[in-house]
Design an enzyme around this catalytic site. Structure first.
Site, PDB file in Angstrom:
ATOM      1  N   GLU A 136      -2.792  -8.880  -0.846  1.00 25.25           N
ATOM      2  CA  GLU A 136      -4.226  -8.827  -0.531  1.00 25.25           C
ATOM      3  C   GLU A 136      -5.050  -8.597  -1.797  1.00 25.25           C
ATOM      4  OE1 GLU A 136      -4.766  -7.293   3.953  1.00 25.25           O
ATOM      5  OE2 GLU A 136      -3.687  -5.876   2.677  1.00 25.25           O
ATOM      6  N   ALA A 153       0.847  -1.181   0.000  1.00 24.68           N
ATOM      7  CA  ALA A 153       0.000   0.000   0.000  1.00 24.68           C
ATOM      8  C   ALA A 153       0.892   1.244   0.000  1.00 24.68           C
ATOM      9  CB  ALA A 153      -0.904  -0.013   1.221  1.00 24.68           C
ATOM     10  N   GLY A 178      -0.500  -4.976   0.698  1.00 29.26           N
ATOM     11  CA  GLY A 178      -1.696  -4.741  -0.096  1.00 29.26           C
ATOM     12  C   GLY A 178      -1.638  -5.398  -1.458  1.00 29.26           C
ATOM     13  N   GLU A 191       3.299  -6.243   7.000  1.00 25.91           N
ATOM     14  CA  GLU A 191       2.796  -5.080   7.741  1.00 25.91           C
ATOM     15  C   GLU A 191       3.243  -5.048   9.188  1.00 25.91           C
ATOM     16  OE1 GLU A 191      -0.145  -5.661   4.360  1.00 25.91           O
ATOM     17  OE2 GLU A 191       1.072  -6.915   5.676  1.00 25.91           O
TER      18      GLU A 191
END
Length: 688
Positions: free
Chosen positions: A105, A63, A102, A125
């Site tokens: 994901e 992300a 991300g 993360e």
């Protein structure tokens, strides 16, 4: 569709290509066109399958963490993943490079995942004090099982393509052109027809879950967390995936994420993420770097051998020089043994060991350093000895070769002034063991050439080090501040604290070990030798050394170490020695609490950091944080001493420093002017 996202077609297969350099982060300017593209392709009857791929060197590597803690801009990642999951056509993530955070994901939102052979996948993360906030803790266990997901998420370590395939995380691994393979894969999947089951509706990874085994694994990981909140939250989120309905587990994951992202620990870890990237930047314009293809190392002892291994591990051929054939063979044998231990542990293959050993060339002749682009001396910490080495290097090294000293304390300006090529001289302060420790203090002398400095900064990155450029002073940044932290150690003992009490205060704070345990581990004779060279004394430490108590290597130091064990056992003889020395000085013992121990050790640490910034020895306060987290074990969840000072409150630190300065008269407690300005302004003048 935008500068950051393109859609191409190969017949009835649509390929959505994210192009957001350098790592294709899922920034808002990517998410918005991506959502638009997915909706359009979902509704386009001419599209049979949708492939999500990325341009350049990697799949989505995470992300955009600059958006963390700010108002969420829609569409967010969770909405995109939810959209992917209701598309009736097959969706395929084509992964090359890394799919991290991300990015993974996003891939978990697809029906299928395929990779090239070199791909790596992970959810890191936790290293930012967070957990995966886009459904990773709920979807990953459905594919790989809860225990495997727990290990991946709590460690943050990525896995390779073959392992991902074996665990069920990816559906195919391809050699050669990934685009060609994925289009064929997508077309074949579409031809077979659906329905295509999203990951959220799969339960093969959950059925075999043994909750008792899971809880045992989670408890073991919790012990290793050392006060960090994120690993515990990660474990809870994965457990929720097993025990709760999907939507309930997803909501619980989000609640945990929101709590973590607002925490001081996550703020500290995100601070360090950016600080490490800033630390390697050299103020001023970009410089053309000197080329470094071959490295020389002088000294095959513990430090020199470790430095040589660090370069060899990074792929550089190394000429290792010693004064005698006997010393050289002994050093090379130690290197071989160290690699053999790695093979035994499974962290290195036999083939990799052979490749690394093949990069070494041993010599006892300075002339054999003539083809080296960088030469690092790692000889005895003595100015006369080092000047002698540099004198010989001046004659042997080719023009333009960078000449580096691994000194921990000595004046590099003085060393460079003893040569006719001061522009080539700088410091490379490795930390022991040099092949393991990440920190590298790169010391810029007064006349160090910018292109030489730029070359070693780049080299540090290539060998996996965290580089921080610092200036010349006694001890540079790390050891100078270490001296300030340790200045009160003996006084605390003489006034009534025991080594165990001091060390306990440190470990409760979050350090991996306390100063007396660390002294025993490193060897008390090292500090003793340095003190004698500088005409200094430390009554308790010196007495221990005079008794032959050097720490773990002798089985006795501040603590006892029975039968070669590393477990520190309090020693009544040491405590009696401390009381005797206190009595000789007329000091009456009293109770010393943990709060006082922190005030008298860590507050001076911050204070000395402020002085270092005032003097320009460090360019940024965050550079100091990088040094202390990566080189000295400062708790990562507190972000380094200068970041922690902001959390603790500079005004509070100043008040207590002034109290102890008035009480003791010692200069280590006199508040630095910059610390006072920080209390007034809330920021470090030379820092962030």
């Amino acid at each position: 569709m935008s500068d950051f996202l393109k859609v191409s077609r190969d017949g009835d297969v649509a390929i959505v290509i994210i192009d957001n350099p350098p790592v294709n982060a899922l920034s808002f300017h990517v998410r918005e066109p991506l959502m638009q593209a997915l909706v359009e392709l979902r509704d386009d009857p001419s599209v049979a399958a949708i492939v999500i791929a990325c341009a350049d060197r990697t799949f989505v590597a995470g992300a955009d963490i600059t958006e963390f803690g700010k108002p969420v801009q829609q569409p967010e990642l969770r909405a995109i993943v939810a959209t992917l999951e209701i598309i009736a056509k097959p969706t395929i993530a084509a992964i090359h490079g890394t799919a991290l955070g991300g990015g993974l994901e996003l891939a978990l939102g697809c029906h299928f995942r395929v990779t090239d052979a070199g791909a790596k996948l992970g959810l890191p993360e936790v290293k930012l004090g967070l957990l995966p906030g886009g459904g990773g803790t709920v979807r990953l266990p459905r594919l790989v099982g809860a225990v495997k997901a727990l290990k991946m998420i709590v460690s943050g370590a990525p896995i390779g393509a073959e392992e991902a395939h074996a665990t069920g995380l990816v559906d195919a691994v391809f050699e050669g052109d990934l685009t060609t393979h994925v289009v064929n894969f997508a077309r074949e999947i579409a031809r077979k027809g659906g329905p295509f089951t999203p990951v959220r509706d799969r339960d093969e990874g959950l059925k075999a879950t043994d909750l008792a085994a899971f809880d045992t694994e989670a408890a073991d990981l919790a012990k290793k967390a050392r006060g960090l909140e994120a690993p515990i939250a990660c474990a809870q989120a994965v457990r929720n995936a097993v025990t709760l309905h999907f939507d309930e587990a997803l909501a619980a994951e989000r609640a945990l994420f929101v709590k973590l992202v607002a925490s001081d620990q996550s703020r500290a870890q995100r601070h360090l993420f950016f600080a490490e990237r800033e630390a390697a930047k050299i103020p001023g314009k970009d410089f053309i770097k000197r080329r470094i293809a071959r490295v020389g190392v002088i000294g095959a002892g513990t430090m020199g051998g470790g430095i040589a291994m660090a370069f060899a591990n990074g792929g550089y051929p190394v000429t290792l020089l010693e004064t005698s054939q006997e010393a050289l063979l002994r050093g090379l044998a130690t290197i071989d043994k160290n690699y053999a231990v790695s093979v035994t542990r499974g962290s290195l293959t036999e083939d990799a060991k052979r490749q690394r050993l093949a990069r070494f060339t041993g010599s006892t002749d300075y002339a054999d350093l003539a083809d080296c682009d960088l030469i690092v001396e790692a000889v005895f910490e003595d100015m006369t000895v080092k000047k002698e080495v540099f004198g010989r290097l001046e004659a042997a090294a080719k023009p333009g070769a960078i000449l580096a000293t691994n000194t921990s304390y000595l004046d590099i300006n003085e060393i460079s002034a003893s040569t006719s090529r001061p522009q080539d001289v700088l410091g490379l302060h490795f930390f022991s063991p040099a092949n393991v420790m990440k920190l590298l203090e790169i010391v810029r002398a007064e006349k160090t050439a910018p292109d030489a400095l730029a070359a070693v900064v780049d080299l540090a990155r290539r060998i996996g080090k965290v580089a921080v450029v610092v200036g010349v002073c006694h001890g540079f940044v790390g050891n100078r501040m270490l001296a300030a932290r340790g200045a009160e150690s003996e006084a605390l003992l003489l006034e009534g604290a025991t080594p165990r009490q001091v060390d306990q205060a440190f470990t409760d704070f979050g350090w991996p070990m306390g100063p007396f345990q660390m002294g025993d581990l490193a060897g008390l004779d090292i500090g003793w030798r340095n003190r004698k060279a500088r005409g200094q004394t430390a009554v308790i430490a010196d007495t221990l050394c005079e008794q032959g108590r050097f720490g773990q290597k002798t089985g006795r130091g501040y603590y006892l170490y029975e039968a070669g064990a590393r477990t520190a056992v309090p020693d009544p003889e040491v405590e009696a020695l401390i009381r005797d020395k206190a009595a000789e000085k007329g000091i009456a013992p009293r109770a010393v609490g943990a709060e006082e121990i922190i005030e008298r050790t860590l507050y001076p640490l911050v204070n000395e950091g402020a002085r270092i910034l005032e003097e320009g020895i460090a360019a940024r306060a965050s550079d100091i944080d990088v040094v202390w987290v990566n080189g000295y074990g400062f708790p990562v969840g507190k972000g380094g001493p200068m970041f922690w000072a902001g959390l603790e409150g500079a005004a509070k630190i100043i008040e207590r420093l002034e109290y102890w300065h008035q009480r003791t008269g010692r200069q280590v407690f006199k508040p630095a002017p910059l610390l006072k300005r920080m209390a007034e302004t809330g920021s470090w003048e030379a820092g962030e």
